[in-house]
Design a protein around this motif. Structure first.
Motif, PDB file in Angstrom:
ATOM      1  N   ASP A   1      -1.755  -1.984  -1.964  1.00 51.96           N
ATOM      2  CA  ASP A   1      -0.831  -2.838  -1.203  1.00 51.96           C
ATOM      3  C   ASP A   1      -0.225  -4.757  -1.679  1.00 51.96           C
ATOM      4  O   ASP A   1       0.878  -4.843  -0.877  1.00 51.96           O
ATOM      5  CB  ASP A   1      -1.884  -2.644   0.024  1.00 51.96           C
ATOM      6  CG  ASP A   1      -1.854  -1.193   0.667  1.00 51.96           C
ATOM      7  OD1 ASP A   1      -0.402  -0.895   0.165  1.00 51.96           O
ATOM      8  OD2 ASP A   1      -2.548  -1.130   1.216  1.00 51.96           O
ATOM      9  N   LEU A   2      -1.120  -4.992  -2.369  1.00 48.97           N
ATOM     10  CA  LEU A   2      -1.374  -6.079  -2.557  1.00 48.97           C
ATOM     11  C   LEU A   2      -0.392  -6.238  -3.971  1.00 48.97           C
ATOM     12  O   LEU A   2       0.107  -7.523  -4.416  1.00 48.97           O
ATOM     13  CB  LEU A   2      -2.368  -7.281  -3.115  1.00 48.97           C
ATOM     14  CG  LEU A   2      -3.108  -7.514  -2.122  1.00 48.97           C
ATOM     15  CD1 LEU A   2      -4.414  -7.664  -2.451  1.00 48.97           C
ATOM     16  CD2 LEU A   2      -2.312  -8.155  -1.024  1.00 48.97           C
ATOM     17  N   GLY A   3       0.634  -4.740  -4.466  1.00 51.31           N
ATOM     18  CA  GLY A   3       1.594  -5.269  -5.270  1.00 51.31           C
ATOM     19  C   GLY A   3       0.665  -5.114  -6.831  1.00 51.31           C
ATOM     20  O   GLY A   3       1.663  -4.830  -8.497  1.00 51.31           O
ATOM     21  N   GLY A   4      -0.543  -5.106  -7.421  1.00 46.26           N
ATOM     22  CA  GLY A   4      -0.889  -4.532  -7.877  1.00 46.26           C
ATOM     23  C   GLY A   4      -1.339  -3.686  -8.732  1.00 46.26           C
ATOM     24  O   GLY A   4      -0.758  -2.438  -8.465  1.00 46.26           O
ATOM     25  N   THR A   5      -2.590  -3.232  -9.871  1.00 52.73           N
ATOM     26  CA  THR A   5      -2.641  -1.564  -9.854  1.00 52.73           C
ATOM     27  C   THR A   5      -4.950  -1.632 -10.703  1.00 52.73           C
ATOM     28  O   THR A   5      -5.002  -2.589 -10.637  1.00 52.73           O
ATOM     29  CB  THR A   5      -2.140  -1.295 -11.722  1.00 52.73           C
ATOM     30  OG1 THR A   5      -2.392  -2.743 -12.859  1.00 52.73           O
ATOM     31  CG2 THR A   5      -0.293  -1.561 -11.732  1.00 52.73           C
ATOM     32  N   PHE A   6      -4.515  -0.782 -10.611  1.00 48.73           N
ATOM     33  CA  PHE A   6      -6.361  -0.176 -10.040  1.00 48.73           C
ATOM     34  C   PHE A   6      -6.275   0.482 -11.260  1.00 48.73           C
ATOM     35  O   PHE A   6      -5.950   1.592 -12.288  1.00 48.73           O
ATOM     36  CB  PHE A   6      -6.498   1.187  -8.657  1.00 48.73           C
ATOM     37  CG  PHE A   6      -8.647   0.910  -8.815  1.00 48.73           C
ATOM     38  CD1 PHE A   6      -9.073  -0.014  -7.807  1.00 48.73           C
ATOM     39  CD2 PHE A   6      -8.503   2.375  -9.405  1.00 48.73           C
ATOM     40  CE1 PHE A   6     -10.284   0.100  -7.753  1.00 48.73           C
ATOM     41  CE2 PHE A   6      -9.875   2.096  -9.275  1.00 48.73           C
ATOM     42  CZ  PHE A   6     -10.852   1.640  -8.841  1.00 48.73           C
ATOM     43  N   HIS A   7      -7.456   0.604 -12.205  1.00 55.88           N
ATOM     44  CA  HIS A   7      -7.657   1.263 -13.366  1.00 55.88           C
ATOM     45  C   HIS A   7      -9.411   1.810 -13.332  1.00 55.88           C
ATOM     46  O   HIS A   7      -9.861   0.631 -13.250  1.00 55.88           O
ATOM     47  CB  HIS A   7      -7.493  -0.281 -14.371  1.00 55.88           C
ATOM     48  CG  HIS A   7      -5.947  -0.292 -14.903  1.00 55.88           C
ATOM     49  ND1 HIS A   7      -4.981   0.430 -15.641  1.00 55.88           N
ATOM     50  CD2 HIS A   7      -5.871  -1.286 -14.007  1.00 55.88           C
ATOM     51  CE1 HIS A   7      -3.967  -0.751 -15.618  1.00 55.88           C
ATOM     52  NE2 HIS A   7      -3.509  -0.737 -14.692  1.00 55.88           N
TER      53      HIS A   7
END
Length: 847
Positions: free
Chosen positions: A291-297
């Motif tokens: 939602d904050l424009g980042g990515t999850f890894h």
């Protein structure tokens, strides 16, 4: 012959100078001796651009006839026959006129590239397919001419032609872009400063992402591990605890301080690839970071600091955000903690931020599972404890604590055996028991300094020591194995639960599933291969990651899925126990692939069913509606040919009029049938251009009596972006339907007005009207409300009208007329607010 190279000049809006830059590059290449020709360049009557055409060889265009007009398109065959080294092809997203070699110009370019010809082209950011929704939100205009992003990303070079919004507006005001009569409309609509600023940012970000891909490829090819701080990338280390939300928000604020900052949240799991943290909390944190424009890894690694630093350097990160450890103070005796280790080993190229939070020093809510396999460091410590510990203890007891008693000596040695089992498992513990028994025998059992035992009681004591040591080590190792199995089974159940939930939710994203598989097992690439039979070659159904293989035998791990599918993974060899979860992923991937294909087949089946329904309705309708005018024509012709009756001039004229009326009715019916067929087969290709309504609507009234319509189309209306022919047919069908149901002596009213960014045409009749529940049904094929006996048609007029209206970007709805009757509302887009695509009108925002 190798594939040609593609170079694209990318701009944020028309007029920034893409075509000029392309022609300048062509002149530079010609000066260097390169064989360069112009395949297609649209200068839009811009003097400075037109001058740049001088001195360059021009390939003649191909002329095409379409709907009574002549158009020119790029002659692909002529370019292929000429075979230059470089071809200039303007407007990559352009839609070719129907009848061309290909539907899109980028497909023409693909043919040239396949033939080994280098191509230099241009495109605007709003014509990239993935940005259509974003551009529509910004400008209020939906771009109909698009080029797939993959086509642009495959380009060997992409050069951004940039210009500030203020400079572009000045260029337009000076008449360097559009004709003077178009400048005011363009500046007040599409080329507003806010629109241009947003489009420019889109272009800059898209090119920045492309540059980042080039950078990653270069770093990978040259094995560069150090960080290049070309862009702020902030890695957030997550543990699965509630403090992760605080860290993500803090990292997002850090990213906002620098333009183009990127946040990458990473969770380090154990080397078996299965999650031991709370999946619910991780799901919440994944949603938050996205939602904050980042990515999850999801990254695999036993040594958390090393894995985190490896990931950060792999993505060229510049900062790492970690939370203060949740461990209690006494736990720092065993290790300095992840935060301190990462800060110490990060080096000068990575900044580490240690963020405080409410969970600091409170301890972990759940102990760290022993589900992970024993790491190398633990095994080494186990051997050191089991061997060096008893040796050091023997020296201390022998020199400084004489004769503590054999029982006490054995208990002390047993302590090191248990510690070796806890740290290194069974083997170090067994070695410690054997080594400890030898030391007890040599130093503390008479006769001393000999490996013999004179007292039988001491033999029993030593045997009991060895038995107790082996038993304790076995129990400790078994408990660790059972804990490992329990944690693994729990993690497996969570993965299987996720897969089952995705089935129930109907998720059909195969790429997302394969990406989850790749992250779960820390693989380099995952590819789903398929073939039709055992002798056919493998083809790729879907793939994620870098360097996917083309055959199962080339992969590090391959898993058959039935007879025709195989899952291939590269990166590392997985242990046998991981294949159960891998099999679940493979089965789910096959299920998703089958579901996707079933959906496609269902769509085709629905289309066939609709075609059959229309065919059945058509046969039922034409049996009467086509036969009636034919019967009238036949009767009139037979009467005229009869020798038994002497017809007067008035009778002969009446019979001829009947023949003409019947032929007109047949022509109208057949025209509607053909139009409906074109709509159903998707062959209606509108040619959008700026049009005045007062030129089109009067032409559509030719099929109704002159006194049956009251026309009110103001000349001050803005121009609309439509296909003239399709609009004329749609209006004609609407008006004819209204006249048919309007009472005698009550003319139909046709008026138009401008509202915001659209123009509305209202066709009002005073007929019986249509109930609300039937207002949508009247636009379906072969529907005539109430089966009115006066309906001389098969019920296609309104269906064709709505189809043509939607094809040109408008809408057609039905409303009640105040006082009785039906009002048809035809809504059309204003040309000045968006880009029509006529070659004669450069305001189309195509260049």
């Amino acid at each position: 012959m190798g594939r040609g190279k593609l170079r694209i000049y990318l701009g944020a809006a028309p007029g920034v100078g893409k075509t000029y830059a392309m022609l300048s590059e062509a002149h530079r290449r010609v000066e260097r001796g390169t064989d360069c020709v112009i395949g297609f360049v649209e200068h839009h009557n811009r003097p400075r651009t037109e001058v740049m055409l001088h001195g360059l060889e021009l390939i003649g265009r191909r002329e095409l006839e379409y709907r009574g007009s002549t158009f020119t398109e790029m002659d692909v065959d002529a370019i292929l026959a000429r075979r230059p080294a470089v071809a200039l092809v303007d407007e990559l997203a352009h839609t070719n006129v129907p009848g061309s070699r290909n539907a899109k110009r980028w497909q023409d370019v693909e043919e040239l590239l396949q033939a080994g010809i280098d191509v230099v082209s241009t495109v605007n950011i709003q014509h990239l397919e993935s940005l259509g929704d974003v551009v529509e939100t910004i400008t209020g205009v939906r771009q109909r001419e698009t080029v797939p992003d993959e086509v642009a990303r495959r380009a060997d070079q992409i050069e951004l032609v940039d210009m500030s919004p203020q400079a572009l507006r000045r260029r337009m005001a000076h008449g360097n872009v559009y004709k003077p009569d178009k400048v005011d409309a363009a500046l007040s609509n599409y080329f507003r400063p806010g629109n241009l600023t947003a489009l420019r940012e889109l272009a800059l970000l898209w090119v920045a992402d492309r540059v980042d891909e080039y950078l990653q490829e270069y770093r990978g090819e040259h094995n560069i591990r150090s960080t290049w701080q070309a862009r702020e990338r902030i890695v957030v280390g997550l543990t699965g605890g509630p403090e992760g939300r605080t860290l993500i928000r803090r990292a997002a604020r850090l990213a906002e301080k620098g333009a183009g900052g990127e946040v990458l949240a990473v969770y380090i799991a154990a080397s078996d690839g299965l999650t031991s943290a709370s999946p619910k909390e991780l799901a919440v944190q994944r949603t938050l970071v996205e939602d904050l424009g980042g990515t999850f890894h999801h990254v695999i690694g036993d040594d958390v600091p090393d894995a985190l630093l490896e990931f950060a350097r792999g993505v060229n990160a510049t900062q790492i955000v970690l939370g203060v450890s949740r461990r209690r103070s006494w736990q720092y005796v065993f290790s300095p903690g992840v935060s301190a280790t990462v800060a110490r080993e990060s080096g000068p190229d990575l900044d580490v931020h240690i963020v405080t939070h409410d969970e600091a020093a409170k301890g972990r809510g759940l102990p760290v599972s022993r589900g992970a396999r024993l790491g190398r460091s633990r095994i080494i410590w186990g051997w050191l404890t089991g061997i060096a510990g008893p040796a050091l203890l023997a020296v201390l007891l022998y020199r400084f604590v004489p004769e503590p008693g054999l029982a006490n000596d054995m208990l002390l040695f047993l302590t090191f055996t248990v510690a070796a089992a806890l740290l290194g498992g069974l083997l170090p513990a067994l070695a410690s028991a054997a080594f400890g028994s030898l030391l007890l025998n040599y130093f503390f059992t008479p006769p001393l300094h000999e490996f013999t035992i004179s007292d039988p009681k001491n033999i029993v004591a030593i045997a009991i020591f060895v038995g107790v040591a082996v038993s304790v080590a076995s129990v400790v190792d078994l408990a660790a194995r059972r804990t490992h199995q329990a944690a693994r089974l729990r993690a497996e159940s969570e993965i299987l639960s996720f897969l089952a939930g995705s089935v129930l939710r109907g998720e059909d994203s195969l790429d997302a599933l394969l990406e989850r598989l790749r992250e779960t097992f820390a693989m380099q690439s995952v590819v789903l291969l398929e073939r039709t039979s055992d002798v056919d070659p493998w083809t790729t159904a879907a793939s994620v990651g870098t360097g996917p293989v083309g055959r199962p035998e080339d992969a590090d791990v391959d898993l058959p899925v039935g007879d025709t599918l195989a899952l291939a993974l590269t990166g590392r060899v997985l242990p046998a126990e991981d294949r159960r979860v891998l099999g679940a992923f493979a089965a789910q991937a096959a299920l998703v692939l089958d579901r996707r294909r079933l959906v496609d087949e269902a769509e085709k089946s629905r289309g066939l069913a609709e075609a059959n329904r229309i065919r059945t309705a058509l046969l039922a309708a034409v049996s009467h509606d086509l036969r009636t005018p034919l019967a009238g024509i036949k009767a009139s012709v037979s009467s005229l040919r009869s020798d038994d009756v002497e017809w007067s001039e008035e009778d002969r004229a009446e019979l001829l009029e009947g023949i003409e009326d019947g032929a007109d009715r047949l022509a109208a019916l057949i025209g509607n049938l053909l139009d409906m067929s074109r709509l159903n087969t998707g062959t209606v290709v509108p040619l959008i251009r700026e049009t005045d309504l007062d030129e089109v609507v009067p032409m559509a009234l030719g099929g109704v009596p002159e006194d049956s319509v009251d026309l009110d189309i103001p000349e001050t209306l803005p121009m609309v972006a439509v296909d003239r022919g399709l609009l004329e047919r749609a209006v004609a069908n609407i008006v004819e339907n209204a006249v048919k149901y309007s009472p005698h002596g009550q003319p139909v009213s046709v008026s138009a007005s401008a509202l915001a960014s659209r123009v509305e045409v209202r066709v009002v009749d005073r007929g019986p009207g249509v109930p609300d529940e039937a207002k949508n049904r009247i636009f379906e094929p072969f529907q005539r409300h109430g089966d009115a006996p006066r309906g001389a048609g098969v019920g296609l007029g309104l269906a064709v009208a709505r189809g043509f209206t939607e094809a040109i970007g408008g809408t057609l709805t039905a409303e009640d007329t105040p006082g009785g009757g039906l009002t048809m509302v035809l809504t059309l887009p204003i040309a000045g607010d968006g880009p029509p695509v006529s070659p004669e009108l450069p305001i189309s925002a195509v260049t």
